[in-house]
Design a protein around this motif. Structure first.
Motif, PDB file in Angstrom:
ATOM      1  N   ALA A 177     -89.211  25.597  48.593  1.00 22.31           N
ATOM      2  CA  ALA A 177     -89.082  26.765  47.720  1.00 22.31           C
ATOM      3  C   ALA A 177     -88.268  27.855  48.404  1.00 22.31           C
ATOM      4  CB  ALA A 177     -90.454  27.290  47.334  1.00 22.31           C
ATOM      5  N   GLU A 178     -88.506  28.033  49.707  1.00 23.72           N
ATOM      6  CA  GLU A 178     -87.753  29.044  50.454  1.00 23.72           C
ATOM      7  C   GLU A 178     -86.273  28.673  50.523  1.00 23.72           C
ATOM      8  OE1 GLU A 178     -90.509  27.536  51.472  1.00 23.72           O
ATOM      9  OE2 GLU A 178     -91.944  29.205  51.238  1.00 23.72           O
ATOM     10  N   GLY A 179     -85.986  27.387  50.759  1.00 22.90           N
ATOM     11  CA  GLY A 179     -84.598  26.935  50.814  1.00 22.90           C
ATOM     12  C   GLY A 179     -83.900  27.080  49.473  1.00 22.90           C
ATOM     13  N   PHE A 180     -84.628  26.818  48.402  1.00 20.19           N
ATOM     14  CA  PHE A 180     -84.077  26.965  47.051  1.00 20.19           C
ATOM     15  C   PHE A 180     -83.674  28.412  46.789  1.00 20.19           C
ATOM     16  CE2 PHE A 180     -84.359  27.818  42.530  1.00 20.19           C
ATOM     17  CZ  PHE A 180     -83.845  26.676  41.921  1.00 20.19           C
ATOM     18  N   LEU A 230     -87.534  29.252  35.457  1.00 10.76           N
ATOM     19  CA  LEU A 230     -87.566  29.969  36.732  1.00 10.76           C
ATOM     20  C   LEU A 230     -88.077  31.396  36.538  1.00 10.76           C
ATOM     21  CD1 LEU A 230     -84.200  28.770  38.334  1.00 10.76           C
ATOM     22  CD2 LEU A 230     -86.507  28.233  39.134  1.00 10.76           C
ATOM     23  N   ALA A 231     -87.632  32.036  35.471  1.00  4.74           N
ATOM     24  CA  ALA A 231     -88.062  33.407  35.194  1.00  4.74           C
ATOM     25  C   ALA A 231     -89.570  33.463  34.957  1.00  4.74           C
ATOM     26  CB  ALA A 231     -87.307  33.962  33.992  1.00  4.74           C
ATOM     27  N   ARG A 232     -90.099  32.483  34.220  1.00  6.56           N
ATOM     28  CA  ARG A 232     -91.546  32.462  33.962  1.00  6.56           C
ATOM     29  C   ARG A 232     -92.335  32.247  35.249  1.00  6.56           C
ATOM     30  NH1 ARG A 232     -90.037  29.453  29.302  1.00  6.56           N
ATOM     31  NH2 ARG A 232     -90.610  27.503  30.327  1.00  6.56           N
ATOM     32  N   LEU A 233     -91.733  31.513  36.190  1.00  3.98           N
ATOM     33  CA  LEU A 233     -92.389  31.259  37.473  1.00  3.98           C
ATOM     34  C   LEU A 233     -92.207  32.415  38.460  1.00  3.98           C
ATOM     35  CD1 LEU A 233     -91.348  27.512  37.918  1.00  3.98           C
ATOM     36  CD2 LEU A 233     -93.659  28.349  37.479  1.00  3.98           C
ATOM     37  N   GLY A 234     -91.371  33.379  38.103  1.00 12.60           N
ATOM     38  CA  GLY A 234     -91.098  34.496  38.991  1.00 12.60           C
ATOM     39  C   GLY A 234     -90.208  34.127  40.164  1.00 12.60           C
ATOM     40  N   VAL A 235     -89.396  33.090  39.987  1.00 10.42           N
ATOM     41  CA  VAL A 235     -88.513  32.604  41.053  1.00 10.42           C
ATOM     42  C   VAL A 235     -87.137  33.253  40.901  1.00 10.42           C
ATOM     43  CG1 VAL A 235     -87.380  30.584  42.055  1.00 10.42           C
ATOM     44  CG2 VAL A 235     -89.731  30.409  41.200  1.00 10.42           C
ATOM     45  N   THR A 236     -86.634  33.800  41.971  1.00  6.87           N
ATOM     46  CA  THR A 236     -85.291  34.374  41.961  1.00  6.87           C
ATOM     47  C   THR A 236     -84.295  33.343  42.456  1.00  6.87           C
ATOM     48  OG1 THR A 236     -85.619  35.277  44.190  1.00  6.87           O
ATOM     49  CG2 THR A 236     -86.124  36.718  42.319  1.00  6.87           C
ATOM     50  N   ARG A 237     -83.075  33.438  41.978  1.00  7.54           N
ATOM     51  CA  ARG A 237     -82.027  32.486  42.332  1.00  7.54           C
ATOM     52  C   ARG A 237     -80.711  33.230  42.500  1.00  7.54           C
ATOM     53  NH1 ARG A 237     -80.798  27.877  37.959  1.00  7.54           N
ATOM     54  NH2 ARG A 237     -80.116  29.726  36.823  1.00  7.54           N
ATOM     55  N   ARG A 238     -79.972  32.889  43.553  1.00 10.67           N
ATOM     56  CA  ARG A 238     -78.661  33.506  43.780  1.00 10.67           C
ATOM     57  C   ARG A 238     -77.600  32.689  43.062  1.00 10.67           C
ATOM     58  NH1 ARG A 238     -77.749  32.920  49.624  1.00 10.67           N
ATOM     59  NH2 ARG A 238     -75.675  33.701  49.074  1.00 10.67           N
ATOM     60  N   VAL A 280     -76.585  14.361  47.469  1.00 12.62           N
ATOM     61  CA  VAL A 280     -77.971  13.927  47.623  1.00 12.62           C
ATOM     62  C   VAL A 280     -78.805  14.616  46.549  1.00 12.62           C
ATOM     63  CG1 VAL A 280     -77.804  13.467  50.100  1.00 12.62           C
ATOM     64  CG2 VAL A 280     -78.433  15.767  49.310  1.00 12.62           C
ATOM     65  N   MET A 281     -79.893  13.966  46.175  1.00 12.23           N
ATOM     66  CA  MET A 281     -80.754  14.485  45.116  1.00 12.23           C
ATOM     67  C   MET A 281     -82.112  14.850  45.693  1.00 12.23           C
ATOM     68  SD  MET A 281     -81.660  12.700  41.444  1.00 12.23           S
ATOM     69  CE  MET A 281     -82.712  11.405  42.095  1.00 12.23           C
ATOM     70  N   HIS A 282     -82.599  16.031  45.346  1.00 12.90           N
ATOM     71  CA  HIS A 282     -83.921  16.499  45.787  1.00 12.90           C
ATOM     72  C   HIS A 282     -84.765  16.846  44.563  1.00 12.90           C
ATOM     73  CE1 HIS A 282     -82.428  16.726  49.849  1.00 12.90           C
ATOM     74  NE2 HIS A 282     -81.547  17.671  49.552  1.00 12.90           N
ATOM     75  N   ASP A 283     -86.072  16.758  44.730  1.00 12.24           N
ATOM     76  CA  ASP A 283     -86.971  17.273  43.702  1.00 12.24           C
ATOM     77  C   ASP A 283     -86.873  18.798  43.660  1.00 12.24           C
ATOM     78  OD1 ASP A 283     -87.931  14.758  43.057  1.00 12.24           O
ATOM     79  OD2 ASP A 283     -89.586  14.865  44.489  1.00 12.24           O
ATOM     80  N   VAL A 284     -87.036  19.350  42.473  1.00 11.85           N
ATOM     81  CA  VAL A 284     -87.120  20.809  42.355  1.00 11.85           C
ATOM     82  C   VAL A 284     -88.433  21.253  43.013  1.00 11.85           C
ATOM     83  CG1 VAL A 284     -87.237  22.762  40.766  1.00 11.85           C
ATOM     84  CG2 VAL A 284     -85.796  20.798  40.214  1.00 11.85           C
ATOM     85  N   PRO A 285     -88.392  22.222  43.906  1.00 12.40           N
ATOM     86  CA  PRO A 285     -89.612  22.598  44.639  1.00 12.40           C
ATOM     87  C   PRO A 285     -90.555  23.502  43.854  1.00 12.40           C
ATOM     88  CG  PRO A 285     -87.783  23.934  45.394  1.00 12.40           C
ATOM     89  CD  PRO A 285     -87.202  22.950  44.411  1.00 12.40           C
ATOM     90  N   PHE A 286     -90.549  23.368  42.538  1.00 12.51           N
ATOM     91  CA  PHE A 286     -91.443  24.125  41.672  1.00 12.51           C
ATOM     92  C   PHE A 286     -91.909  23.185  40.566  1.00 12.51           C
ATOM     93  CE2 PHE A 286     -88.061  26.955  43.192  1.00 12.51           C
ATOM     94  CZ  PHE A 286     -88.816  27.862  43.932  1.00 12.51           C
ATOM     95  N   ARG A 287     -92.954  23.579  39.880  1.00 12.20           N
ATOM     96  CA  ARG A 287     -93.468  22.746  38.792  1.00 12.20           C
ATOM     97  C   ARG A 287     -92.654  23.015  37.527  1.00 12.20           C
ATOM     98  NH1 ARG A 287     -99.806  21.526  37.389  1.00 12.20           N
ATOM     99  NH2 ARG A 287     -99.418  20.017  35.716  1.00 12.20           N
TER     100      ARG A 287
END
Length: 303
Positions: free
Chosen positions: A187-190, A212-220, A259-266
């Protein structure tokens, strides 16, 4: 043909006038002269005893009477078209019918190739007109300008039938030689990473942005584009990441060093629906198209 002294041919002209609010534009759409359209407007004004369109500055504006008739006139014409254009039996191998489908570039990339390959293998002669997604795609469906809408559930209209086609989870893509090549993505890396993001028309919010907005996650958001299909390639050679649908990611992994990663949020998966106008629910051609899309999804999920 007249109904209560109204020439029914004028209803088509009225529909275009109400939509375009321009005599010249309505004339162009109907492939008639401007003077002929002006004459049609004069007859309509006489019948309804209302100016319908009035000049306000440099624009033509609808009168309250015209605004009140706008949706009703379109509804009448859609009903008529649905009635007279529907064949009792539909045989795709003998039909030259054109189906207009509203969809995003995501659906065009991952689903439509399977629909086209499938219908070709079945000997179908139908034609397809693929239309770009709009901010309110169901409006074109309601106006009879599109036969089918392929869209996330939340962008479908509650006034028309729809059916889920499939679900697609979200994943993150990163350059195989970049800072996020090694997983898992945290989540921190995201939140610390720069992102490549698809921004819908008119700066509307995308499904993943809303989550993301509903989760309160900010994104650059460092790079924005208008196409889902461009996201994977735009992270190559950078330390940015992109949140994409898994079907896009799987295709991209075969073509680019990613490479593919899981999204680190639900994240809830995308629920992709198809929708059609309620008046066309019993149209054999639309029923065939819906079935063909269902088969195309099965083909997509096994390839």
């Amino acid at each position: 043909m007249r109904f209560k002294r109204l020439d029914l041919n004028l209803l088509v002209a009225l529909d275009h006038l109400l939509e375009l609010q321009s005599v010249s534009a309505a004339a162009d759409r109907m492939h008639m002269s401007q003077s002929a359209m002006s004459n049609a407007l004069t007859r309509l004004r006489t019948y309804f005893d209302d100016p319908l369109l009035v000049q306000v500055g440099r624009r033509m504006m609808l009168t309250p009477r015209a605004e009140g008739m706008r949706e009703a006139i379109r509804d009448i014409l859609v009903r008529v078209e649905a009635t007279i254009e529907t064949d009792p039996v539909f045989r795709p191998e003998n039909s030259d019918r054109q189906f207009s489908i509203l969809l995003s570039d995501y659906s065009m990339q991952v689903l439509l190739p399977h629909l086209l390959a499938l219908t070709h293998a079945q000997g179908s002669r139908v034609r397809f007109r693929l239309l770009p997604q709009t901010e309110q795609p169901f409006v074109m469906l309601e106006r009879g300008e599109a036969d089918l809408l392929i869209s996330p559930q939340q962008f479908c209209s509650p006034d028309h039938p729809s059916e889920e086609l499939y679900r697609d989870r979200y994943v993150c893509l990163a350059w195989a030689e970049g800072a996020h090549a090694q997983g898992p993505l945290t989540a921190e890396g995201f939140q610390a990473a720069g992102h490549v993001v698809m921004v819908p028309p008119n700066n509307a919010h995308s499904v993943e942005s809303d989550m993301l907005a509903r989760l309160g996650v900010t994104r650059r958001d460092e790079v924005t584009t208008y196409a889902f299909s461009a996201l994977p390639e735009l992270v190559v050679g950078t330390d940015r990441i992109a949140t994409v649908h898994e079907h896009i990611a799987r295709k991209a992994l075969k073509a680019f060093p990613l490479v593919m990663h899981d999204v680190p949020f639900r994240f809830d998966p995308l629920s992709q629906h198809m929708q059609w106008h309620e008046y066309r629910a019993h149209d054999p051609g639309i029923i065939w198209l819906r079935d063909a899309l269902t088969q195309a999804v099965q083909r997509m999920q096994t390839h």
